[in-house]
Design a protein around this motif. Structure first.
Motif, PDB file in Angstrom:
ATOM      1  N   UNK A 131       0.848  -1.183   0.000  1.00 37.41           N
ATOM      2  CA  UNK A 131       0.000   0.000   0.000  1.00 37.41           C
ATOM      3  C   UNK A 131       0.889   1.241   0.000  1.00 37.41           C
ATOM      4  N   UNK A 132       0.735   2.154  -0.978  1.00 41.26           N
ATOM      5  CA  UNK A 132       1.591   3.342  -1.024  1.00 41.26           C
ATOM      6  C   UNK A 132       1.265   4.370   0.055  1.00 41.26           C
ATOM      7  N   UNK A 178      -0.223  -4.820   3.199  1.00 40.47           N
ATOM      8  CA  UNK A 178       0.137  -5.560   1.995  1.00 40.47           C
ATOM      9  C   UNK A 178      -1.103  -6.300   1.519  1.00 40.47           C
ATOM     10  N   UNK A 179      -1.328  -6.312   0.211  1.00 43.00           N
ATOM     11  CA  UNK A 179      -2.392  -7.130  -0.371  1.00 43.00           C
ATOM     12  C   UNK A 179      -1.748  -8.337  -1.037  1.00 43.00           C
ATOM     13  N   UNK A 187      -6.341 -10.891  -0.147  1.00 42.18           N
ATOM     14  CA  UNK A 187      -6.366 -10.573   1.276  1.00 42.18           C
ATOM     15  C   UNK A 187      -5.489  -9.366   1.545  1.00 42.18           C
ATOM     16  N   UNK A 188      -5.849  -8.632   2.585  1.00 42.77           N
ATOM     17  CA  UNK A 188      -5.059  -7.492   3.028  1.00 42.77           C
ATOM     18  C   UNK A 188      -4.489  -7.843   4.388  1.00 42.77           C
ATOM     19  N   UNK A 189      -3.196  -7.655   4.531  1.00 45.08           N
ATOM     20  CA  UNK A 189      -2.469  -8.025   5.740  1.00 45.08           C
ATOM     21  C   UNK A 189      -1.868  -6.784   6.384  1.00 45.08           C
ATOM     22  N   UNK A 212      -2.315  -1.881  -5.737  1.00 39.64           N
ATOM     23  CA  UNK A 212      -2.916  -0.725  -5.083  1.00 39.64           C
ATOM     24  C   UNK A 212      -2.935   0.478  -6.014  1.00 39.64           C
ATOM     25  N   UNK A 213      -3.966   1.297  -5.871  1.00 38.17           N
ATOM     26  CA  UNK A 213      -4.090   2.537  -6.623  1.00 38.17           C
ATOM     27  C   UNK A 213      -2.990   3.488  -6.162  1.00 38.17           C
TER      28      UNK A 213
END
Length: 173
Positions: free
Chosen positions: A10-11, A17-18, A27-29, A59-60
């Motif tokens: 994720x920026x 982290x995905x 999943x998102x961790x 991630x965008x």
């Protein structure tokens, strides 16, 4: 629950982290401050909606909590990771999607797929604004945007399995 095929940091939050997996879920961790002291077993979010293995996640670059995933069900999904909701499906693929990439501003999304097509989408409307057969070989291909230059870079293979790369203007391919 199965092999992880892709991951994205994720920026906006260095701890998130995905991951994309063969078990049909993304999943998102959350990595705790100070780092890992044991294996993570519980994600903070499980993104449920794909029918086949999820091969890509990204991630965008400009909008917090927005993630794109692609899967073997030929779907491109945009997610709000704060709620776990799929906010948008982007149609247009008839074969397995091999890679996905946001441009620097996050207003374009590019994919490559097994049908040898590189497509550029407006993620707000889902409209395919540009499409080209980038490489003719049967092996996989990949796409990325070249930073702020607003150009696409693809890598793939020719008919005789020779590696190829190309640079494209996404608005005039």
């Amino acid at each position: 629950k199965a092999a992880v095929l892709d991951l994205s940091f994720n920026p906006f939050n260095d701890n998130l982290i995905a991951s994309a997996s063969e078990d049909c879920y993304a999943r998102v961790w959350n990595i705790p401050d100070g780092g890992l002291t044991e294996s993570l077993t519980e994600p903070v979010q499980t993104l449920i909606g794909h029918k086949r293995k999820v091969g890509n996640c990204e991630f965008h670059p400009q909008a917090n909590n927005v993630l794109v995933t692609t899967a073997g069900d030929y779907k491109v999904k945009l997610w709000d990771i704060s709620t776990g909701d799929c906010k948008f499906d982007i149609p247009g693929h008839k074969e397995i999607i091999q890679s996905v990439a946001w441009n620097h501003k996050g207003d374009l999304l590019a994919t490559t797929s097994k049908d040898k097509q590189t497509r550029v989408f407006d993620p707000r409307s889902g409209e395919c604004i540009s499409q080209v057969q980038a490489h003719v070989g049967v092996k996989g291909s990949r796409v990325i945007f070249l930073g702020e230059k607003e150009k696409l870079f693809t890598i793939g293979f020719g008919r005789s399995s020779d590696r190829q790369f190309s640079i494209w203007d996404p608005r005039n391919m």
